[in-house]
Design a protein around this motif. Structure first.
Motif, PDB file in Angstrom:
ATOM      1  N   SER A 116       0.736  -1.316  -0.183  1.00 49.84           N
ATOM      2  CA  SER A 116      -0.099   0.070  -0.018  1.00 49.84           C
ATOM      3  C   SER A 116       0.800   1.177  -0.183  1.00 49.84           C
ATOM      4  O   SER A 116       2.038   1.188   0.544  1.00 49.84           O
ATOM      5  CB  SER A 116      -0.884  -0.122   1.099  1.00 49.84           C
ATOM      6  OG  SER A 116      -0.370   0.092   2.473  1.00 49.84           O
ATOM      7  N   LEU A 133      -6.333   0.107  -7.301  1.00 49.97           N
ATOM      8  CA  LEU A 133      -5.671  -1.212  -7.357  1.00 49.97           C
ATOM      9  C   LEU A 133      -4.750  -0.994  -8.616  1.00 49.97           C
ATOM     10  O   LEU A 133      -4.784  -0.495  -9.629  1.00 49.97           O
ATOM     11  CB  LEU A 133      -6.805  -2.138  -7.983  1.00 49.97           C
ATOM     12  CG  LEU A 133      -6.309  -3.531  -8.191  1.00 49.97           C
ATOM     13  CD1 LEU A 133      -5.716  -4.147  -6.854  1.00 49.97           C
ATOM     14  CD2 LEU A 133      -7.502  -4.485  -8.592  1.00 49.97           C
ATOM     15  N   THR A 135      -2.245  -1.993 -11.330  1.00 46.74           N
ATOM     16  CA  THR A 135      -2.395  -3.203 -12.230  1.00 46.74           C
ATOM     17  C   THR A 135      -1.026  -3.302 -13.065  1.00 46.74           C
ATOM     18  O   THR A 135      -0.659  -4.550 -13.554  1.00 46.74           O
ATOM     19  CB  THR A 135      -3.380  -2.660 -13.616  1.00 46.74           C
ATOM     20  OG1 THR A 135      -3.118  -1.396 -14.240  1.00 46.74           O
ATOM     21  CG2 THR A 135      -4.940  -2.413 -12.981  1.00 46.74           C
ATOM     22  N   TRP A 165       2.101  -7.513 -10.713  1.00 49.37           N
ATOM     23  CA  TRP A 165       0.943  -7.130 -10.127  1.00 49.37           C
ATOM     24  C   TRP A 165      -0.114  -8.295 -10.474  1.00 49.37           C
ATOM     25  O   TRP A 165      -0.501  -8.176 -11.215  1.00 49.37           O
ATOM     26  CB  TRP A 165       0.181  -5.734  -9.838  1.00 49.37           C
ATOM     27  CG  TRP A 165       1.486  -4.834  -9.808  1.00 49.37           C
ATOM     28  CD1 TRP A 165       2.556  -4.214 -10.845  1.00 49.37           C
ATOM     29  CD2 TRP A 165       1.867  -4.179  -8.831  1.00 49.37           C
ATOM     30  NE1 TRP A 165       3.393  -3.522 -10.134  1.00 49.37           N
ATOM     31  CE2 TRP A 165       3.161  -3.478  -8.851  1.00 49.37           C
ATOM     32  CE3 TRP A 165       1.321  -4.239  -7.368  1.00 49.37           C
ATOM     33  CZ2 TRP A 165       3.708  -2.658  -7.669  1.00 49.37           C
ATOM     34  CZ3 TRP A 165       1.767  -3.587  -6.279  1.00 49.37           C
ATOM     35  CH2 TRP A 165       3.359  -2.831  -6.602  1.00 49.37           C
ATOM     36  N   ARG A 170      -5.640  -9.508  -8.134  1.00 50.36           N
ATOM     37  CA  ARG A 170      -6.460  -8.467  -8.747  1.00 50.36           C
ATOM     38  C   ARG A 170      -7.847  -8.620  -8.488  1.00 50.36           C
ATOM     39  O   ARG A 170      -8.795  -7.837  -8.241  1.00 50.36           O
ATOM     40  CB  ARG A 170      -5.715  -7.807  -9.841  1.00 50.36           C
ATOM     41  CG  ARG A 170      -4.268  -7.334  -9.606  1.00 50.36           C
ATOM     42  CD  ARG A 170      -3.962  -6.169 -10.632  1.00 50.36           C
ATOM     43  NE  ARG A 170      -4.433  -6.391 -12.052  1.00 50.36           N
ATOM     44  CZ  ARG A 170      -3.788  -6.884 -12.922  1.00 50.36           C
ATOM     45  NH1 ARG A 170      -2.265  -7.061 -12.914  1.00 50.36           N
ATOM     46  NH2 ARG A 170      -4.146  -7.011 -14.155  1.00 50.36           N
ATOM     47  N   ILE A 173      -9.442  -8.787  -5.585  1.00 51.24           N
ATOM     48  CA  ILE A 173      -9.675  -7.609  -4.771  1.00 51.24           C
ATOM     49  C   ILE A 173     -10.833  -6.901  -5.344  1.00 51.24           C
ATOM     50  O   ILE A 173     -11.769  -6.195  -4.659  1.00 51.24           O
ATOM     51  CB  ILE A 173      -8.266  -6.766  -4.799  1.00 51.24           C
ATOM     52  CG1 ILE A 173      -7.438  -7.570  -3.893  1.00 51.24           C
ATOM     53  CG2 ILE A 173      -8.472  -5.438  -4.196  1.00 51.24           C
ATOM     54  CD1 ILE A 173      -5.739  -6.938  -4.000  1.00 51.24           C
ATOM     55  N   LYS A 174     -11.141  -6.930  -6.743  1.00 47.91           N
ATOM     56  CA  LYS A 174     -12.061  -6.385  -7.585  1.00 47.91           C
ATOM     57  C   LYS A 174     -13.191  -6.792  -6.970  1.00 47.91           C
ATOM     58  O   LYS A 174     -14.412  -5.783  -6.829  1.00 47.91           O
ATOM     59  CB  LYS A 174     -11.715  -6.330  -8.862  1.00 47.91           C
ATOM     60  CG  LYS A 174     -10.753  -5.384  -9.554  1.00 47.91           C
ATOM     61  CD  LYS A 174     -10.384  -5.831 -10.952  1.00 47.91           C
ATOM     62  CE  LYS A 174     -11.582  -5.505 -11.840  1.00 47.91           C
ATOM     63  NZ  LYS A 174     -11.402  -5.955 -13.393  1.00 47.91           N
ATOM     64  N   LEU A 184     -12.965   1.469  -5.995  1.00 49.63           N
ATOM     65  CA  LEU A 184     -11.817   1.126  -6.338  1.00 49.63           C
ATOM     66  C   LEU A 184     -11.489   1.177  -7.707  1.00 49.63           C
ATOM     67  O   LEU A 184     -12.137   0.352  -8.907  1.00 49.63           O
ATOM     68  CB  LEU A 184     -11.500  -0.426  -6.295  1.00 49.63           C
ATOM     69  CG  LEU A 184     -10.247  -1.070  -6.103  1.00 49.63           C
ATOM     70  CD1 LEU A 184      -9.392  -0.471  -5.280  1.00 49.63           C
ATOM     71  CD2 LEU A 184     -10.512  -2.621  -5.873  1.00 49.63           C
ATOM     72  N   GLU A 186      -8.405   1.287 -10.988  1.00 49.82           N
ATOM     73  CA  GLU A 186      -7.534   0.623 -11.607  1.00 49.82           C
ATOM     74  C   GLU A 186      -6.413   1.367 -12.241  1.00 49.82           C
ATOM     75  O   GLU A 186      -7.058   2.139 -12.999  1.00 49.82           O
ATOM     76  CB  GLU A 186      -7.924  -0.670 -12.478  1.00 49.82           C
ATOM     77  CG  GLU A 186      -8.752  -1.549 -11.728  1.00 49.82           C
ATOM     78  CD  GLU A 186      -9.189  -2.903 -12.490  1.00 49.82           C
ATOM     79  OE1 GLU A 186      -8.501  -3.617 -12.820  1.00 49.82           O
ATOM     80  OE2 GLU A 186     -10.300  -2.696 -13.206  1.00 49.82           O
ATOM     81  N   ALA A 233       0.105  -7.745  -4.561  1.00 51.74           N
ATOM     82  CA  ALA A 233      -0.989  -6.929  -5.128  1.00 51.74           C
ATOM     83  C   ALA A 233      -0.762  -5.782  -4.186  1.00 51.74           C
ATOM     84  O   ALA A 233      -0.024  -5.638  -3.453  1.00 51.74           O
ATOM     85  CB  ALA A 233      -2.376  -7.643  -4.506  1.00 51.74           C
ATOM     86  N   ILE A 235      -2.350  -1.338  -3.464  1.00 52.73           N
ATOM     87  CA  ILE A 235      -3.536  -0.265  -3.315  1.00 52.73           C
ATOM     88  C   ILE A 235      -2.644   0.804  -3.339  1.00 52.73           C
ATOM     89  O   ILE A 235      -1.763   1.104  -2.362  1.00 52.73           O
ATOM     90  CB  ILE A 235      -4.340  -0.590  -2.437  1.00 52.73           C
ATOM     91  CG1 ILE A 235      -5.245  -2.217  -2.466  1.00 52.73           C
ATOM     92  CG2 ILE A 235      -5.325   0.441  -2.114  1.00 52.73           C
ATOM     93  CD1 ILE A 235      -6.165  -2.018  -3.530  1.00 52.73           C
TER      94      ILE A 235
END
Length: 277
Positions: A116, A133, A135, A165, A170, A173-174, A184, A186, A233, A235
């Motif tokens: 993060s 997020l 990508t 990533w 992903r 998380i989506k 959220l 991307e 991953a 954010i």
């Protein structure tokens, strides 16, 4: 003992301390908390806290918003390791402390790293205090933390970052964001070394490259993690618009303040995401 051998020993010793702190827990995910996002550490249940200064080879942190603590426990019943703070490459040219931190949690059994950061938006559609997020990334730091002798014990000399990533993570998380009604976005994260914020001309440049957010971290973490086989991953918590895209004055205090505004959604997302990652 040469620098590489010292690093390997630090990883071994730090991993042993972390494993001892875990007790019966077997976490598969570690989270690195960025600027202003350390509040998630307070959500850890039955925490055991280790100061970075007590873990061999770990970074000594100097930037506000980074506590310098490794916390083991559970989030929503899921075993986790939380790394509250990181060393940035505007503070140092030494990659070993960050490599030690990431490789030690991998040696302690983690297979997924959740990153993060606080970032500036490059798109009007991605607003302040919202989440993005990651990508893909563009490394504009002028450095790669894996430059220098390669230690085959940690990973190969050359490795692919086509899916740096992780697409599978992903997608999960989506889905979690949709189920929890969290906005959220991307996008592509562009990393500058700092410590100065970017100029308006630099912002226009990385917009033209296809960047969606800009910051000063996470890309080195991702590269180190992928090198040693961890899935990644990430954010970004949007704390400001890039230079020249608004009238706001960019300061670190401003970054921390707006990260705090987005922290509630970030924490909700992470608490739900760790259950499926």
């Amino acid at each position: 003992m040469n620098e590489s051998a010292t690093h390997a020993e630090n990883v071994r010793l730090a991993a042993a301390k972390i494993t001892a702190a875990l007790g019966d827990l077997r976490p598969r995910i570690a989270l690195i908390l960025g600027s202003g996002l350390g509040g998630l550490a307070r959500r850890v249940e039955n925490p055991v806290t280790l100061a970075y200064r007590d873990l061999p080879g770990f970074p000594v942190l100097t930037v506000a918003g980074h506590a310098g603590q490794l916390i083991v426990g559970t989030l929503g019943g899921v075993p986790v390791i939380v790394l509250n703070g990181r060393k940035h490459f505007y503070e140092t040219a030494d990659a070993y402390p960050l490599k030690t931190m990431i490789r030690a949690v991998q040696a302690a059994g983690v297979d997924t790293l959740f990153l993060s950061n606080a970032a500036g938006s490059l798109r009007p559609s991605i607003g302040v205090s919202e989440l993005m997020l990651i990508t893909d990334h563009i490394n504009f730091m002028g450095l790669n933390p894996l430059v220098g002798p390669n230690d085959e014990a940690f990973g190969p000399r050359f490795f692919s970052v086509t899916d740096a990533w992780d697409p599978g993570l992903r997608a999960k998380i989506k889905t979690v964001a949709q189920e929890t009604n969290i906005t959220l976005h991307e996008g592509v994260y562009v990393a500058f070394r700092g410590p100065s914020f970017e100029t308006p001309a630099e912002i226009r440049m990385v917009q033209a490259w296809g960047g969606d957010a800009v910051g000063m971290s996470s890309v080195p973490d991702c590269l180190i993690a992928r090198h040693c086989g961890l899935k990644v991953a990430g954010i970004s918590c949007i704390t400001n618009m890039g230079a020249g895209l608004s009238a706001e004055n960019l300061t670190h205090a401003h970054t921390l303040e707006n990260a705090g505004k987005g922290a509630a959604a970030f924490e909700r997302l992470v608490l739900a995401a760790v259950k499926v990652l």
